[in-house]
Design an enzyme around this catalytic site. Structure first.
Site, PDB file in Angstrom:
ATOM      1  N   TYR A 390      41.642  39.821   1.758  1.00 54.58           N
ATOM      2  CA  TYR A 390      43.013  40.487   1.781  1.00 54.58           C
ATOM      3  C   TYR A 390      43.228  41.465   0.703  1.00 54.58           C
ATOM      4  CZ  TYR A 390      43.248  36.238   4.686  1.00 54.58           C
ATOM      5  OH  TYR A 390      42.722  35.314   5.561  1.00 54.58           O
ATOM      6  N   GLU A 410      37.500  32.884  11.857  1.00 57.40           N
ATOM      7  CA  GLU A 410      37.698  31.383  11.937  1.00 57.40           C
ATOM      8  C   GLU A 410      37.172  30.992  13.277  1.00 57.40           C
ATOM      9  OE1 GLU A 410      42.152  30.530  12.534  1.00 57.40           O
ATOM     10  OE2 GLU A 410      41.794  28.590  11.851  1.00 57.40           O
TER      11      GLU A 410
END
Ligand code: GLY
Ligand code: MN
Ligand code: MN
Length: 441
Positions: A390, A410
């Site tokens: 991020y 994920e």
């Protein structure tokens, strides 16, 4: 998709017996249902049963308490629940009632919940240890203390109050950490529904749409398969992808944005938890692609460690090493990778861990460390692998082209006897797979 069989009553009974065996013959275990929560005046939040009670009974109603009294001659498994009430049932739907609970759930006995106050002190009397989850429901904590005090008040008359109070999770969390074949079937179903939902969102996405429209796509698929969101769906376009628990889901998708979706279905109580990050217009830009490939490499490194006997922490360590090395290569971190890794400098762009146990709770129960050491992976454990990067829009000292990119990948993984199984396989994961999928819509 055909629905798997639910968990049979005999399995819940076996779990209760196993828990009682671990607790010992002088113990008593008390498990209240989740309380109903008011959303606004007389409307409630959707009801979700307490996971522990669910695991031991499959009972869906509020206003219930399971009491386990190992070795009690007149019955060990007791349920207190709401009585039948035709008038209330006409408004709120059917109730099992105590008789129904005995038949359907295989309880030894069941009583009206209104009798709890009268009966529980007598059950506590003569037991030395109470297993209970203190602090989850403070209103119930106080009731339990009240019942204990009623027994204590009788000491001069010969009553023996319990004198040890133990954390129920100490026994139950370990049971819940290891998923049986029946549970894995339900978890695979939750995973497959979630894969279909993510694919629907990837198919639907167009620049100019709003995040909530993609949320609607996801949750339409969940409901179509009798599932609900296991947690609030996260749909973050552009820099919103950098907000780890983003939930406004209200922004418009710009051409050139990546969209990060973290959403999973809960099916029969069991959660899936998937994140994909894909371009609103179907094509990754160069910086977006470079970071996506790096996160994918970290994901692969973590999955490469997923087998019995490996310390759980090795998965995070493998992901962090790959991310650190890649961040240096891309110029986002400066210095020697080994040094940066040891100092944890990657946390500036990767502030969370690489996964968590998954089951009846999305962040499921179970210790990650035992005696100060990372525990070793064993068959039946299920967890997520979810590295990310991020770069906040206001990141200092970072060239503008990298800023505002948030990426997470994920998947849900079960440890098997000789390795692992990815429960969420079948959903495009790499940039290439995603672009090919979107080009073929
Ligand atoms: N969706 C919550 C998590 O990924 O842990
Ligand atoms: Mn997760
Ligand atoms: Mn997630």
């Amino acid at each position: 998709m055909s629905a798997p069989a639910g968990i049979p009553a005999a399995t819940y009974a076996r779990r209760r017996r196993q828990l009682m065996r671990m607790a010992g013959p002088d113990a008593i275990l008390v498990l209240p249902a989740a309380p109903e929560r008011v959303r606004s005046r007389d409307t409630h939040y959707p009801y979700r049963q307490d996971s522990d009670l669910w695991y031991l009974t499959g009972f869906e109603e509020p206003d219930a308490v399971l009491v386990l009294v190992p070795g009690r001659a007149h019955g060990e498994s007791l349920l207190f629940c709401r009585e039948r009430d035709p008038e209330r049932e006409a408004w709120d739907g059917p109730r099992a009632g105590p008789e129904g609970a005995v038949d359907a759930l295989g309880m030894d006995d069941a009583y009206p919940i209104d009798d709890l106050d009268e009966i529980l002190p007598g059950l506590l009397e003569g037991r030395t240890r109470v297993y209970y989850h203190f602090g989850r429901d403070t209103e119930f904590d106080l009731k339990l203390i009240g019942w204990l005090n009623r027994v204590r008040a009788q000491v001069r008359l010969g009553a023996q109050p319990p004198h040890e109070f133990l954390e129920l999770g100490h026994l139950l969390d370990e049971m819940r950490l290891f998923k049986s074949r029946e549970e894995l079937r339900l978890m695979k179903r939750a995973a497959r529904i979630s894969v279909e939902a993510h694919a629907a969102a990837m198919r639907a996405v167009r620049p100019g749409m709003h995040e909530y429209e993609l949320q609607a796509e996801l949750e339409r698929v969940f409901r179509r398969h009798d599932a609900v969101p296991a947690y609030e769906s996260i749909v973050g376009a552009g820099a919103n992808g950098c907000v780890l628990h983003y939930r406004a889901n209200r922004a418009r998708l710009a051409d050139g944005d990546l969209v990060l979706i973290d959403a999973g279905a809960e099916y029969r109580g069991y959660a899936a938890d998937i994140t994909r990050t894909f371009p609103a217009n179907g094509r990754f830009g160069p910086e977006q692609r470079a970071l996506h490939e790096l996160v994918l490499a970290a994901h692969a490194a973590a999955i490469g460690q997923a087998r019995p006997g490996v310390p759980y922490a090795a998965l995070h360590d493998a992901a962090a090493a790959v991310l650190t090395e890649g961040l240096v290569r891309l110029g986002l971190l400066k210095g020697r990778p080994a040094r940066l890794l040891a100092d944890g400098d990657y946390k500036r762009f990767y502030p969370h861990k690489t996964g968590h146990w998954l089951g009846l709770d999305v962040h499921d129960v179970g210790d990650y460390r035992i005696d100060g050491e990372s525990r070793l992976l064993e068959p039946g454990m299920v967890f997520t692998i979810e590295p990310g990067l991020y770069v906040p829009p206001d990141a200092r000292g970072v060239p503008a082209a990298w800023r505002g990119i948030g990426i997470r990948i994920e998947d849900d993984v079960a440890i098997t006897r000789d390795g692992h199984e990815v429960l969420t396989a079948g959903l495009p994961r790499s940039a290439e797979e995603i672009e090919a999928f979107m080009a073929g819509r």
